[in-house]
Design an enzyme around this catalytic site. Structure first.
Site, PDB file in Angstrom:
ATOM      1  N   ARG A 193     -14.351 -34.639  58.658  1.00  0.00           N
ATOM      2  CA  ARG A 193     -14.771 -35.080  59.985  1.00  0.00           C
ATOM      3  C   ARG A 193     -13.498 -35.370  60.773  1.00  0.00           C
ATOM      4  NH1 ARG A 193     -18.948 -39.876  59.490  1.00  0.00           N
ATOM      5  NH2 ARG A 193     -18.891 -39.612  61.758  1.00  0.00           N
ATOM      6  N   HIS A 194     -13.606 -35.473  62.073  1.00  0.00           N
ATOM      7  CA  HIS A 194     -12.461 -35.898  62.886  1.00  0.00           C
ATOM      8  C   HIS A 194     -12.094 -37.328  62.497  1.00  0.00           C
ATOM      9  CE1 HIS A 194     -15.379 -38.339  64.982  1.00  0.00           C
ATOM     10  NE2 HIS A 194     -16.177 -37.281  64.975  1.00  0.00           N
ATOM     11  N   ASN A 240     -16.752 -43.981  68.222  1.00  0.00           N
ATOM     12  CA  ASN A 240     -17.154 -44.528  66.912  1.00  0.00           C
ATOM     13  C   ASN A 240     -16.989 -46.042  66.920  1.00  0.00           C
ATOM     14  OD1 ASN A 240     -15.672 -41.768  65.040  1.00  0.00           O
ATOM     15  ND2 ASN A 240     -17.777 -42.034  65.740  1.00  0.00           N
ATOM     16  N   ARG A 296     -11.686 -34.766  69.891  1.00  0.00           N
ATOM     17  CA  ARG A 296     -11.401 -35.536  68.665  1.00  0.00           C
ATOM     18  C   ARG A 296     -11.112 -34.646  67.457  1.00  0.00           C
ATOM     19  NH1 ARG A 296     -16.609 -36.079  70.400  1.00  0.00           N
ATOM     20  NH2 ARG A 296     -18.391 -36.138  68.959  1.00  0.00           N
ATOM     21  N   GLU A 354     -20.523 -31.083  67.944  1.00  0.00           N
ATOM     22  CA  GLU A 354     -21.496 -32.026  67.366  1.00  0.00           C
ATOM     23  C   GLU A 354     -22.893 -31.782  67.926  1.00  0.00           C
ATOM     24  OE1 GLU A 354     -22.581 -33.429  65.098  1.00  0.00           O
ATOM     25  OE2 GLU A 354     -22.081 -35.548  64.928  1.00  0.00           O
ATOM     26  N   HIS A 395     -17.843 -32.372  62.912  1.00  0.00           N
ATOM     27  CA  HIS A 395     -18.561 -33.622  63.181  1.00  0.00           C
ATOM     28  C   HIS A 395     -19.622 -33.889  62.112  1.00  0.00           C
ATOM     29  CE1 HIS A 395     -16.806 -33.371  67.263  1.00  0.00           C
ATOM     30  NE2 HIS A 395     -16.906 -32.078  67.011  1.00  0.00           N
TER      31      HIS A 395
END
Ligand code: ATP
Length: 456
Positions: free
Chosen positions: A231-232, A238, A286, A307, A372
């Site tokens: 994932r980033h 977040n 990201r 995403e 994502h």
């Protein structure tokens, strides 16, 4: 609105009849097709005649001589095994709404194939023959050493005996083997792969479903390779618990981006440290920021890796969604795979847009994908054969690099934690609260447990 798959539109049922001498990769190809079609929600199942034979031939020695066409006992057992497998397959087509059944056996004579053809026609099922032809002796020997010496047929036998006996078994099959032929089999639907995919012969491919299978099989290769998934790094959204958007990395997210090259090197090991990877990211900031310190030249952006689109909920927290759209919030928890955000996407929609990515991944060698949470769950589900209803609930934490190593009949998984804390973005069913801060170090977290279960 219901989402239909290819099979609903065409109303076609296909029986893929594998053809080829032993150790030509038939089972591997059959299993991959089932995994791919199941991932696309097409009800598919493989019927392996060897497993049926092992279940019934318990009172006799199964060595090479068992496969001698003149061995009556062996021939009776083998006939019984194919009868049971085809009977079960036909029952599955009718009772379980089967769409693609794969008959995994050598089916090496025209006489045997004619019988299956007749059975399929009587049951209004389209037969499609898929032959793996291979005369590359080095590759055949490699296949025997890779997978046949550990076969249940050679329990308590050493590798040397197993390899020699298996070569003898192949010789018996060669006595009666009739390869698919463009003249003799001109009326049949078939794909013939010659020496993996150095040549591919196609004959009378008609339905769309058949052509999807052809396209998939054409893209398979057997070179060893690895796929890395990440994932980033933690993002500003977040931190605030918001979903979607196109925010920058947080300070800890940047630390993960800087650490990532070291994690990749660690996973490659000293011998392979110069391996060149291709990096795929989404088009969102990201993931690109996360890839920015990686020393590899080939970096590609894919819109298909963006995403899940949360539509009207983009930028909201789960608490806000629960307050504003309580019915939607519940509907999503009830069926997370099918639920489509207002003006946005469902997990099923992601799978559909990821199909070209899967196809390209099958063609490629070493790839690192930075994407994502929802997209990663779908990719992971493909490789690890995770059922659709489970995949949206898998935990794939931030700041963790996942390495997948596809093997003949399984995929090895390792997870390398970055040791950089990050918020949890995991939401349990029935709550709008997210999990606690992840420490980022290896722990007994649910994702690790799940991996060891799946990798068996
Ligand atoms: P059997 O008839 O004994 O069940 P099989 O034909 O099903 O044998 P597999 O058990 O699938 O053979 O053999 C797997 C091996 O074949 C793997 O090592 C895999 O790398 C290799 N393989 C996969 N695809 C091909 C192919 N198209 N041609 C030759 N070998 C292949």
């Amino acid at each position: 609105m219901p989402v239909y798959s290819i099979s609903h539109v065409e109303n076609v049922r296909v029986c893929v009849v594998m053809v080829g001498l032993p150790a030509r990769g038939k089972s591997l190809i059959a299993q991959k097709i089932v995994r791919y079609l199941s991932w696309l929600s097409i009800n598919s199942k493989c019927f392996n005649v060897g497993s049926y034979r092992r279940e019934i031939a318990t009172d006799t020695v199964v060595d090479a001589e068992f496969f001698d066409p003149k061995n009556e006992v062996g021939m009776n057992y083998r006939q019984e095994a194919i009868t049971r497998a085809t009977t079960d397959m036909m029952k599955w087509f009718s009772d379980d709404n089967g769409v693609v059944g794969i008959l995994d056996a050598t089916n090496s004579t025209r006489d045997r194939r004619d019988k299956i053809l007749k059975l399929c026609r009587e049951n209004s099922i389209e037969p499609m023959f898929l032959e793996s032809f291979c005369d590359d002796q080095d590759l055949i020997m490699q296949n025997i050493l890779d997978v046949k010496t550990t076969s249940p047929d050679y329990l308590n036998r050493n590798n040397e005996f197993a390899a020699e006996d298996f070569l003898k078994r192949i010789k018996f099959y060669e006595q009666v083997y009739e390869t698919m032929d463009q003249k003799a089999d001109a009326d049949l639907t078939f794909i013939k792969l010659v020496n993996v995919n150095s040549q591919i012969i196609l004959n009378r491919i008609e339905s769309y479903l058949e052509s999807r299978i052809v396209y998939y099989v054409m893209n398979l290769h057997i070179k060893p390779r690895s796929i890395w998934l990440s994932r980033h790094g933690e993002s500003e959204y977040n931190l605030t618990g918001q979903i979607g958007g196109d925010s920058n990395l947080s300070e800890r997210g940047w630390r993960y981006a800087k650490r990532l090259p070291e994690l990749v090197l660690k996973s490659l090991g000293e011998e392979n440290k110069h391996t060149n990877l291709t990096v795929w990211t989404s088009t969102l900031k990201r993931t690109q920021q996360t890839s920015s310190f990686l020393p590899y030249k080939r970096k590609l952006q894919w819109k298909a890796l963006d995403e899940l689109d949360a539509g009207e909920c983009d930028g909201m927290t789960y608490e806000e969604i629960e307050k504003t759209f309580p019915e939607d919030f519940k509907a999503r928890d009830d069926d997370k795979y099918e639920y489509r955000y207002r003006g946005g996407e469902s997990y099923r929609d992601i799978v559909i847009r990821l199909e070209p990515i899967i196809m390209e991944l099958e063609r490629q060698e070493n790839i690192l994908i930075i994407t994502h949470q929802a997209v990663l769950r779908c990719l992971y589900a493909y490789f690890m054969n995770v059922p659709q209803e489970e995949s949206p609930w898998m935990s794939i934490p931030l700041h963790t690099l996942i390495k997948l190593e596809p093997r003949a009949y399984s995929t090895l998984v390792s997870r390398i934690k970055a040791d950089i804390p990050a918020v949890s973005t995991y939401k349990e069913k029935g709550t709008s609260q997210l999990g606690e801060l992840e420490t980022g170090t290896a722990s007994k977290s649910r994702d690790l447990i799940r991996d060891s279960e799946l990798a068996k």
